[in-house]
Design a protein around this motif. Structure first.
Motif, mmCIF file in Angstrom:
data_model
loop_
_atom_site.group_PDB
_atom_site.id
_atom_site.type_symbol
_atom_site.label_atom_id
_atom_site.label_comp_id
_atom_site.label_asym_id
_atom_site.label_seq_id
_atom_site.Cartn_x
_atom_site.Cartn_y
_atom_site.Cartn_z
ATOM 1 N N ILE A 543 50.005 35.659 30.951
ATOM 2 C CA ILE A 543 49.398 35.131 29.718
ATOM 3 C C ILE A 543 50.488 34.582 28.790
ATOM 4 C CG2 ILE A 543 47.992 35.697 27.698
ATOM 5 C CD1 ILE A 543 46.508 35.760 30.387
ATOM 6 N N SER A 559 47.334 39.636 32.817
ATOM 7 C CA SER A 559 45.989 40.110 32.522
ATOM 8 C C SER A 559 45.074 39.725 33.683
ATOM 9 C CB SER A 559 45.462 39.489 31.224
ATOM 10 O OG SER A 559 44.085 39.778 31.052
ATOM 11 N N TRP A 561 41.369 38.456 35.072
ATOM 12 C CA TRP A 561 40.399 37.526 34.508
ATOM 13 C C TRP A 561 39.281 37.300 35.507
ATOM 14 C CZ3 TRP A 561 40.811 31.746 35.345
ATOM 15 C CH2 TRP A 561 41.623 31.440 36.434
ATOM 16 N N VAL A 596 37.707 37.914 25.399
ATOM 17 C CA VAL A 596 38.734 38.888 25.815
ATOM 18 C C VAL A 596 38.270 40.294 25.476
ATOM 19 C CG1 VAL A 596 40.542 37.180 25.445
ATOM 20 C CG2 VAL A 596 39.990 38.788 23.617
ATOM 21 N N PHE A 600 43.095 43.519 25.928
ATOM 22 C CA PHE A 600 43.787 42.235 25.822
ATOM 23 C C PHE A 600 44.311 42.051 24.394
ATOM 24 C CE2 PHE A 600 44.242 37.714 25.245
ATOM 25 C CZ PHE A 600 44.599 37.201 26.484
ATOM 26 N N GLU A 635 36.187 47.136 25.865
ATOM 27 C CA GLU A 635 37.056 47.325 27.023
ATOM 28 C C GLU A 635 36.281 47.926 28.189
ATOM 29 O OE1 GLU A 635 41.220 49.655 28.185
ATOM 30 O OE2 GLU A 635 40.402 49.761 26.155
ATOM 31 N N PRO A 648 44.342 44.634 31.075
ATOM 32 C CA PRO A 648 43.520 43.837 30.156
ATOM 33 C C PRO A 648 42.678 42.857 30.972
ATOM 34 C CG PRO A 648 45.825 43.878 29.471
ATOM 35 C CD PRO A 648 45.782 44.483 30.831
ATOM 36 N N PHE A 650 39.955 39.229 30.648
ATOM 37 C CA PHE A 650 39.238 38.212 29.874
ATOM 38 C C PHE A 650 38.276 37.462 30.796
ATOM 39 C CE2 PHE A 650 42.988 35.865 31.314
ATOM 40 C CZ PHE A 650 42.501 34.612 31.640
#
Length: 852
Positions: A543, A559, A561, A596, A600, A635, A648, A650
């Motif tokens: 990221i 992260s 995704w 997100v 994140f 989360e 994290p 997104f």
């Protein structure tokens, strides 16, 4: 020989006259041998067994790393490589007669046989170099194997079918060889059938059913083929030439790798990171390790669990041996008067010891025979528990003969040693003294070894019970943790990814139609599509926030995704905390947006800094403005329900496409638009739903192959199979240990009561009541248990460190677990000792004194 037959006949007669003792001893032996052999056999199959190939000792792996970071960067200890790097290794290693590469993860294909199959079947496949089968020395069962001639971009597409797939999917039809098959809309010819027993180079559940030449991979991925990229996706294994050694190979390969990192790997993709890559390159290494056992994927994944089960079964075997020793010593000591009479009548010491030895061996052999049956059943049960969600596991579910022989031999030695020891001791004592001491008080320490064994059993039992309790409590916490998404009334449909040849416009149209059709099935409240759903896959990239420059690649700046359709977060029950969710207004012509999660925001933003409205991108600073954050979602745990790895996350819309000048990044964007999961939110149960789901898929596109339909609870539970199996097996062994300890305590207490019959009679004649006698017996029994607890509780806390990596939010000194284990052992001890205590309280003083 005549004497031996007489001794065996006498042994069988004595066993028939003492059925409770015989059954207890046989069951103890059988459970100890069977359980130990089953666990050791599984460990042997997973961790020690060689591949079924020619001369496995000459095979070597280039790199033993089994993990590659999600972002595709540095591995430190390397084990996966790009195709270009494999070619350099091949050119630089003349010591290898053959050096083959193969796909690390495998692929799913929709397969139809031309002219016969109307519906495509999902088959697992693996891309391999043309010398793959030559390297292993594998010959085809029928037809031929793949060759270097097949592994050419200009060659006609060919594939090799596994023996099991040929048998189960195509009924062993010999016409399959040479037949045309359609793999994801591409025609292929099946050139042969792999031999039975060969499932590839990696021991894993659901092994490959197809092997395809690696040069045919671009047929499926087009311009974004990994053959043309620098990402690591291949493992490498080679066969040494006769007389060659691996000396210097690791250093040579490491040098090639480090040079490649700062030249080819950098390219346009990572040129801005060149100073950092140069600094990190000297830390990257390759090892050359023996490859006869193949790739230890299952070994790495299950080694901690198997280590725990190994320790557990060793403890059970020790308890079983201690129990057998206790039972045999109690029986032998109880026969002391009988042995003394025989000595007094002229029997030789050698004859008495030989008879006791024969009786012990006969008992061990019978118990061992039952143990063999338990071992065969046990291996099958353990494999079924550990891999019940897999279609097939290439593990031979038969006990290992060397391990069976070891466990049986240990039990035989235990039986022979402790079965003959009392006879040997009595035969060397004065018969008159032995007869005079019969049934007197046990203050002569004759029962001390037996009591010591009971203390040992109690100690080991509390260690096993506490360990099992910790694992079970940890499993419960994993199953009932807050995942951040709803599992009730949710169904996940695993999908073989759509054809990569579909245009973005065709994909968008197909996705909208599929979502619409599924949403209109009765009982379905909401349908949504995703690249992947929880615990099924993971995509991640580095990221880069807009205006924040190039991050440090040595730090974790990545992260996970997911590409999802509108309504996905709502279907999963993931609540938007700020901003908005992904909607139908997020189209290919609007600003690329992202939602997100809280993790994140915590990782990439300072405390109090607002995330909504800011921009970020992937991997390169020039793309840092790609996505605008429009919402923050609660989360959720998508990666690991055991809690050891959480990232994290997104979400970006399926309808939106990012456009990159760099081929690798464009490949990532293209591939992440090929969905693998569909999530349904239901208003009721899923009874009768699956046929309607399959009909909807077939109507939208027959190339969309359904791999699985399961509830979200099942999906979560499936990821905890390994933890559940370890907890169940440890709990089962803990109960077994408890029962064996109770049997041992019962035997010693009953023997003590028998030895103290005269003493108890005197006490009762002098005024002791039933309660006094019961307390006397229970006090002696619980003293042994108390000693076991005093040793076992600290040992349990110390041993909890061995399973620390398997625990989730549970401490080694958990008071509920320790308290429950103590209560369980106490209750069993009470039941084991109350029967002899009641018998002691029922003694008639007159009869006891008369017997003396």
């Amino acid at each position: 020989m005549q004497t031996l037959r007489q001794d065996i006949s006498y042994a069988l007669r004595q066993m028939r006259l003492s059925p409770v003792f015989t059954l207890t001893a046989m069951l103890t032996l059988a459970l100890g041998i069977g359980a130990t052999t089953a666990i050791f056999s599984l460990i042997h199959s997973v961790m020690l067994k060689s591949l079924p190939v020619i001369d496995p000792s000459s095979l070597y792996r280039v790199g033993d790393g089994n993990e590659c970071c999600v972002e595709g960067g540095f591995q430190d200890n390397w084990g996966m490589y790009s195709y270009q790097l494999y070619q350099r290794f091949k050119e630089a290693a003349p010591e290898f007669e053959q050096l083959a590469a193969f796909q690390a993860g495998g692929s799913q294909f929709s397969v139809r046989r031309s002219g016969t199959d109307r519906q495509a079947k999902p088959l697992r496949g693996e891309f391999v170099t043309g010398n793959y089968f030559t390297t292993f020395g594998i010959q085809a069962f029928a037809g031929r194997t793949l060759t270097p001639a097949d592994d050419q971009a200009s060659a006609s597409p060919t594939a090799l079918l596994s023996y099991r797939a040929w048998q189960q999917e195509y009924g062993a039809d010999p016409k399959v060889i040479g037949a045309n098959f359609i793999l994801d809309s591409h025609p292929f010819t099946i050139v042969g059938i792999a031999p039975p027993g060969f499932y590839g180079e990696t021991l894993r559940s659901d092994p490959p059913q197809l092997w395809i030449p690696i040069q045919q991979e671009p047929l499926f991925t087009g311009a974004s083929s990994p053959l043309k990229q620098t990402n690591a996706w291949l493992r490498v294994i080679g066969r040494l030439r006769p007389g060659a050694t691996t000396d210097g190979l690791a250093a040579r390969f490491t040098g090639i790798l480090r040079e490649w990192l700062v030249t080819d790997f950098v390219g346009d993709m990572f040129k801005e990171y060149l100073p950092q890559i140069k600094a990190m390159a000297p830390k990257q290494n390759i090892k050359v390790v023996p490859g006869g056992a193949g790739v230890g994927e299952m070994k790495e994944g299950y080694k901690d669990s198997l280590r725990i089960l190994l320790i557990v079964c060793c403890l059970v075997l020790l308890i079983a041996c201690a129990n057998i020793a206790n039972l045999l010593m109690a029986r032998g000591t109880a026969r002391r008067a009988q042995t003394s009479v025989r000595l007094a009548l002229g029997a030789s010491r050698k004859r008495l010891i030989h008879q006791s030895l024969t009786e012990s061996i006969v008992l061990s052999v019978l118990g061992g025979a039952v143990g063999v049956a338990i071992a065969y059943l046990g291996v099958k049960v353990i494999v079924m528990l550990a891999f019940h969600t897999a279609h097939f596991v290439p593990i031979d579910a038969t006990p290992s003969l060397p391990i069976l022989a070891f466990a049986f031999g240990l039990s035989l030695v235990t039986g022979a040693l402790f079965g003959t020891a009392p006879a040997w001791l009595t035969s060397h004592a004065d018969p008159a003294e032995a007869l005079r001491g019969a049934n007197r008080s046990t203050r002569d320490r004759s029962s001390l070894p037996q009591k010591t064994l009971v203390v040992v059993q109690a100690t080991l039992s509390i260690v096993l019970l506490a360990g099992a309790g910790l694992l079970i409590r940890s499993l419960q916490k994993m199953e009932h943790q807050d995942f951040g998404f709803e599992t009730d009334h949710r169904v996940n449909i695993g999908v073989n990814a759509p054809l990569s040849s579909y245009s973005p416009e065709k994909l968008d149209t197909m996705y909208r139609e599929l979502q619409n059709r599924l949403s209109h099935i009765p009982g379905v409240q909401r349908a949504a599509l995703a690249l992947y759903s929880p615990f099924t896959d993971n995509w991640g990239e580095m990221i880069i926030r807009e205006g924040h420059g190039v991050p440090n690649v040595s730090e974790d700046q990545g992260s996970s995704w997911d590409h999802v359709s509108p309504g996905y977060l709502e279907a999963m029950g993931q609540h938007i905390l700020r901003g908005r969710s992904i909607t139908d207004q997020d189209t290919a012509t609007t600003q690329n947006i992202a939602v997100v999660d809280e993790a994140f925001v915590r990782k990439f933003f300072k405390k109090g800094e607002e995330a909504i409205g800011t921009h970020f991108g992937l991997n390169k600073a020039q793309y840092s403005g790609t996505f605008e954050i429009v919402g923050v979602v609660r989360e959720a745990n998508y990666t690991d329900p055991s809690g050891h790895w959480r990232r994290p996350l997104f979400f970006v819309p399926l309808a939106q496409h990012a456009h990159y000048d760099i081929p690798m990044l464009q490949m990532v964007d293209d591939r992440t638009h090929l969905i693998q999961s569909v999530v349904l939110q239901l208003s009721g149960s899923m009874d009768g739903l699956e046929p309607q789901i399959r009909r909807a898929f077939a109507e939208v596109d027959p190339n969309l192959t359904i791999l699985s339909v399961q509830t979200m609870q099942e999906q979560v539970a499936n990821r905890l199979d390994q933890q559940r199996t370890v907890a169940q097996m440890t709990g089962l062994f803990g109960i077994l240990a408890l029962v064996l300890a109770a049997v041992g305590l019962y035997g010693v207490t009953a023997y003590t009561v028998e030895r103290r019959t005269n003493e108890i009679g005197v006490r009762m004649a002098l005024g002791a009541n039933r309660g006094n006698v019961i307390r006397l017996v229970l006090r002696g029994a619980f003293l042994q248990v108390l000693l076991g607890l005093l040793i076992g509780i600290p040992a349990s806390i110390a041993c909890s460190r061995l399973i620390a990596t398997q625990l989730y939010q549970v401490q080694g000194w958990d008071p509920f677990v320790l308290g429950g284990s103590i209560i369980a052992l106490g209750v069993c001890a009470l039941f084991a000792s109350i029967i002899p205590a009641q018998r002691a309280a029922s003694i008639d003083p007159v009869n006891a004194l008369r017997a003396e």
